[in-house]
Write a protein that holds these residues in place. Sequence first.
Motif, PDB file in Angstrom:
ATOM      1  N   ASP A 336       0.821  -1.217   0.000  1.00  0.00           N
ATOM      2  CA  ASP A 336       0.000   0.000   0.000  1.00  0.00           C
ATOM      3  C   ASP A 336       0.857   1.269   0.000  1.00  0.00           C
ATOM      4  N   ILE A 337       1.901   1.234  -0.821  1.00  0.00           N
ATOM      5  CA  ILE A 337       2.792   2.398  -0.904  1.00  0.00           C
ATOM      6  C   ILE A 337       2.104   3.495  -1.714  1.00  0.00           C
ATOM      7  N   SER A 338       2.115   4.700  -1.178  1.00  0.00           N
ATOM      8  CA  SER A 338       1.507   5.826  -1.871  1.00  0.00           C
ATOM      9  C   SER A 338       2.600   6.775  -2.341  1.00  0.00           C
ATOM     10  N   LEU A 339       2.959   6.670  -3.620  1.00  0.00           N
ATOM     11  CA  LEU A 339       3.969   7.535  -4.208  1.00  0.00           C
ATOM     12  C   LEU A 339       3.394   8.175  -5.472  1.00  0.00           C
ATOM     13  N   PRO A 340       2.451   9.084  -5.324  1.00  0.00           N
ATOM     14  CA  PRO A 340       1.816   9.660  -6.514  1.00  0.00           C
ATOM     15  C   PRO A 340       2.771  10.529  -7.303  1.00  0.00           C
ATOM     16  N   ARG A 341       2.727  10.355  -8.624  1.00  0.00           N
ATOM     17  CA  ARG A 341       3.544  11.218  -9.480  1.00  0.00           C
ATOM     18  C   ARG A 341       3.019  12.651  -9.441  1.00  0.00           C
ATOM     19  N   ASN A 342       1.701  12.797  -9.311  1.00  0.00           N
ATOM     20  CA  ASN A 342       1.069  14.116  -9.332  1.00  0.00           C
ATOM     21  C   ASN A 342       0.208  14.275  -8.079  1.00  0.00           C
ATOM     22  N   PRO A 343       0.814  14.655  -6.940  1.00  0.00           N
ATOM     23  CA  PRO A 343       0.086  14.655  -5.658  1.00  0.00           C
ATOM     24  C   PRO A 343      -1.173  15.520  -5.648  1.00  0.00           C
ATOM     25  N   ILE A 344      -1.146  16.682  -6.303  1.00  0.00           N
ATOM     26  CA  ILE A 344      -2.325  17.561  -6.290  1.00  0.00           C
ATOM     27  C   ILE A 344      -3.464  16.917  -7.066  1.00  0.00           C
ATOM     28  N   VAL A 345      -3.170  16.375  -8.243  1.00  0.00           N
ATOM     29  CA  VAL A 345      -4.191  15.681  -9.029  1.00  0.00           C
ATOM     30  C   VAL A 345      -4.751  14.503  -8.227  1.00  0.00           C
ATOM     31  N   THR A 346      -3.867  13.775  -7.569  1.00  0.00           N
ATOM     32  CA  THR A 346      -4.292  12.623  -6.766  1.00  0.00           C
ATOM     33  C   THR A 346      -5.239  13.048  -5.653  1.00  0.00           C
ATOM     34  N   LYS A 347      -4.891  14.115  -4.954  1.00  0.00           N
ATOM     35  CA  LYS A 347      -5.752  14.573  -3.856  1.00  0.00           C
ATOM     36  C   LYS A 347      -7.112  15.035  -4.373  1.00  0.00           C
ATOM     37  N   LEU A 348      -7.117  15.704  -5.511  1.00  0.00           N
ATOM     38  CA  LEU A 348      -8.385  16.205  -6.057  1.00  0.00           C
ATOM     39  C   LEU A 348      -9.322  15.057  -6.433  1.00  0.00           C
ATOM     40  N   PHE A 349      -8.781  13.938  -6.882  1.00  0.00           N
ATOM     41  CA  PHE A 349      -9.611  12.762  -7.127  1.00  0.00           C
ATOM     42  C   PHE A 349     -10.039  12.105  -5.816  1.00  0.00           C
ATOM     43  N   ARG A 350      -9.171  12.106  -4.832  1.00  0.00           N
ATOM     44  CA  ARG A 350      -9.478  11.412  -3.574  1.00  0.00           C
ATOM     45  C   ARG A 350     -10.551  12.119  -2.753  1.00  0.00           C
ATOM     46  N   VAL A 351     -10.545  13.438  -2.744  1.00  0.00           N
ATOM     47  CA  VAL A 351     -11.506  14.133  -1.885  1.00  0.00           C
ATOM     48  C   VAL A 351     -12.925  14.096  -2.443  1.00  0.00           C
ATOM     49  N   VAL A 352     -13.078  13.622  -3.687  1.00  0.00           N
ATOM     50  CA  VAL A 352     -14.432  13.390  -4.206  1.00  0.00           C
ATOM     51  C   VAL A 352     -14.717  11.889  -4.284  1.00  0.00           C
ATOM     52  N   LYS A 353     -13.884  11.115  -3.589  1.00  0.00           N
ATOM     53  CA  LYS A 353     -14.073   9.658  -3.431  1.00  0.00           C
ATOM     54  C   LYS A 353     -14.030   8.904  -4.756  1.00  0.00           C
ATOM     55  N   LEU A 354     -13.168   9.361  -5.645  1.00  0.00           N
ATOM     56  CA  LEU A 354     -12.952   8.638  -6.894  1.00  0.00           C
ATOM     57  C   LEU A 354     -11.640   7.876  -6.896  1.00  0.00           C
ATOM     58  N   ALA A 355     -10.922   7.902  -5.777  1.00  0.00           N
ATOM     59  CA  ALA A 355      -9.657   7.182  -5.686  1.00  0.00           C
ATOM     60  C   ALA A 355      -9.457   6.714  -4.259  1.00  0.00           C
ATOM     61  N   GLU A 356      -8.609   5.701  -4.110  1.00  0.00           N
ATOM     62  CA  GLU A 356      -8.286   5.166  -2.785  1.00  0.00           C
ATOM     63  C   GLU A 356      -7.461   6.174  -2.007  1.00  0.00           C
ATOM     64  N   ASN A 357      -7.512   6.070  -0.680  1.00  0.00           N
ATOM     65  CA  ASN A 357      -6.737   6.969   0.168  1.00  0.00           C
ATOM     66  C   ASN A 357      -5.290   6.524   0.332  1.00  0.00           C
ATOM     67  N   ALA A 358      -4.981   5.303  -0.082  1.00  0.00           N
ATOM     68  CA  ALA A 358      -3.613   4.812   0.046  1.00  0.00           C
ATOM     69  C   ALA A 358      -3.276   3.946  -1.154  1.00  0.00           C
ATOM     70  N   GLY A 359      -1.987   3.963  -1.509  1.00  0.00           N
ATOM     71  CA  GLY A 359      -1.529   3.054  -2.540  1.00  0.00           C
ATOM     72  C   GLY A 359      -1.989   3.415  -3.940  1.00  0.00           C
ATOM     73  N   TYR A 360      -1.754   2.511  -4.850  1.00  0.00           N
ATOM     74  CA  TYR A 360      -2.080   2.704  -6.262  1.00  0.00           C
ATOM     75  C   TYR A 360      -3.408   2.074  -6.638  1.00  0.00           C
ATOM     76  N   GLY A 361      -4.112   1.431  -5.701  1.00  0.00           N
ATOM     77  CA  GLY A 361      -5.392   0.806  -6.000  1.00  0.00           C
ATOM     78  C   GLY A 361      -5.277  -0.437  -6.858  1.00  0.00           C
ATOM     79  N   LEU A 362      -4.056  -0.984  -6.976  1.00  0.00           N
ATOM     80  CA  LEU A 362      -3.851  -2.128  -7.878  1.00  0.00           C
ATOM     81  C   LEU A 362      -4.554  -3.375  -7.376  1.00  0.00           C
ATOM     82  N   ASP A 363      -4.531  -3.589  -6.063  1.00  0.00           N
ATOM     83  CA  ASP A 363      -5.223  -4.752  -5.503  1.00  0.00           C
ATOM     84  C   ASP A 363      -6.719  -4.665  -5.758  1.00  0.00           C
ATOM     85  N   ASN A 364      -7.290  -3.469  -5.613  1.00  0.00           N
ATOM     86  CA  ASN A 364      -8.723  -3.293  -5.862  1.00  0.00           C
ATOM     87  C   ASN A 364      -9.070  -3.570  -7.314  1.00  0.00           C
ATOM     88  N   ILE A 365      -8.209  -3.125  -8.221  1.00  0.00           N
ATOM     89  CA  ILE A 365      -8.444  -3.376  -9.643  1.00  0.00           C
ATOM     90  C   ILE A 365      -8.484  -4.875  -9.899  1.00  0.00           C
TER      91      ILE A 365
END
Length: 543
Positions: A336-365
Motif C-alpha cells: 500500500d505504498i503511496s507515491l503519486p507522481r502528481n500529488p495535487i491531481v491525486t488529492k483532487l480525485f481522492r476528496v471526491v471519493k474517486l480514488a483510494e486513500n492509500a496506494g495505487y489501487g492495484l489490488d482493488n483493480i
Amino acid sequence: MTKDELIQKLSDLEWEDFEVKSAKGEIPKDAWETVSAFSNTSGGWLIFGVKQTGKKFEIQGVNNPEKIEQDFLNSIRGGKFNVFVATRQAKHTIDGNTVLAFYIPVSKNKPVYYNSPANTFIRRGSSDHRATKEEIDSMYRDQTFGTKTSEIATGTSRADISDTSLSRYRDYMSRFNPTVSYNRYGETDFLQKLRIMDGEQCTLGGLLFLGKRDTIERFFPDFRIDLLEIPGTSYTNTKVRYTFRLDEYENLWEYYFECIARLKSKVDVEFKMGNEGFATDVSPGFDALREALVNMLMHSDHFSPACPRIRIFTNHIEFYNPDGMPKPIEELKGKDISLPRNPIVTKLFRVVKLAENAGYGLDNIEFNWKEYNNTQPVFDVDFDSVIIKFELEQKTTVKEKPEVGDSLEIVRSKWEEVRRNFGVIAERTQKSSEKNIADLRGVYGTFTEYMKLNFGETSEKLQENFGVNFGENEEKLRRKSSEKLMLMLLLIAIEKDIKATEASLILGVSTRTIETYISKLKDAQLIERHGSDKVGYWTIKKE
C-alpha cells in the motif's frame, strides 16, 4: 542447469531480475552496462562465475574472487559512474567453484551512466538496452517525482481556471463527499487549500485538473487523453483503425467524465440507491475500470510526448500509461505504498471519493475484475510505460432478422444497451443539457419499440393527453412543445431512482419545471410512485 536449479543453488538471494557473466579472469566490459540498466530500472543481481548458453547455466567460478570483487567495488564507487552506486554482495562456493553476486538497487538519482551520458542503459526483459534521449529525459523528470506538478504555473491566474469545471467539481464533491470540510469554504480558500492555486497563480497540478485548455497547452503542449474504440481483437484484424475517438476536452476533470461514460457501456451495471439519496452503480467490473482510469490520470507523466491512452477492442480493454512505476509493481501492490507522481491531481480525485486513500489501487483493480468475470487484469510494466489489460466476456450478438416470437427479448436487450450507454445519472449531470438532450433524442427509436411492446396503453395515453405519438419521427417529436415530457418519461425509464435535481441538470430546466412534468405524467396515470419521497422511485404504469 536450469534457471530454477541455479536459484536453488543460490537460495539465500532475494531473486528479482538477474544477469550472469562468466568473468573467469576479469570483469567483462558489458558488466557496466548491466550496472547502469539495473540502477535505472528496477534493480537486480549481477552474478560473476556463471556462463549462460540459451536457457542453460554452467557454474564455472572465478579464478581470483578477492581481486575481482575489489576491482568491481572500487570501479563503481571510485568515479566510473556519475553517481554513487550502492551494492550488497554475497559469495558462494558451489562444487568447488566460487561465485560472486552483487545486488544493484534502483537509484533515486537516475539517469545512472558510466563515463558519459551516452552510456545510459535500461533493462528490458532480460537484456540491457541503450536508453534513448526521450527515456533519459524521463529519468531526469523522475528525479522530481511527486513534485513537478506541484510547482507554480508561472504567469497564470484565477482567470486560467475553467468556471464550468470548478462549479461541476464543487457540485460533485457536495454530492458524494458532503461531510468533507472543503465544502464549507468560499472559492478563494477552496482553491488555496486544495492547492489548485498557490497565492495568485495556479499550480501545474491544479491547472491540469481544472484549467482552461489553451493555458494547459502552454505548459503541456501535447495534452490529451486518447480513447479509441476498435472493431476487432487487434489492429491486424480490423479494416478500419477505429470507429470512435474521443474529442479534445478542457482538462482532466472533463476528460474523466467523457472516458467513464464510454467505459461504463462495456460492462454490466446495476443501480442502487445510496445513503445520500443518489442513484449509484453497483458493478465490480465498472469499479475496476473506474479505478484503472483514475489511476492512469493520477499517475501519468503529463510532460511526456506520449499521451495516456485507452483502447477498447471487442474482446479486451487496454489502459496505456506513459512512463513507468516508481517501484516494482509487486511492492506497490503488497505494501500500500503511496507515491503519486502528481500529488495535487491525486488529492483532487481522492476528496471526491474517486480514488483510494492509500496506494495505487492495484489490488482493488485485480479483486474487482476477478469478481466481475473471473479473469485477472494483466499488468505489462516496462521502463517507460504501464499497460493494464482487461479481458471482456464474450457477448451474444442480437440477430439482425429475429425469429417469430423473440422480438420482445431483442427489444429488451436493445433497451438495456441504451441504459448502459447513457451512463451513470450523477455523472450525466456534469455534462451540458444540450449534450444530454441530443443523446436522449438519439434513442427515440429504441424507446419507441420498448414502449410499444411493454407499455401499449401508456403510449396511447401519452398521445391522448400530450399529443406525443411514439409513431412520429424524431424531427416531429423535437418540434413539439411537450417533447420534454417525453424526455422526462425516458429518463424515468432509464433510471427509476432519478431525482428532480438531477433531471433538471440533464434537461436544462428548473427543479420546479421537473416537478410540473412529473405531476402531469402522474395525473395522466402514466407513472406511479413506489416508496417514500426520500428513498422511493418512479415506474411507468403498464395499465
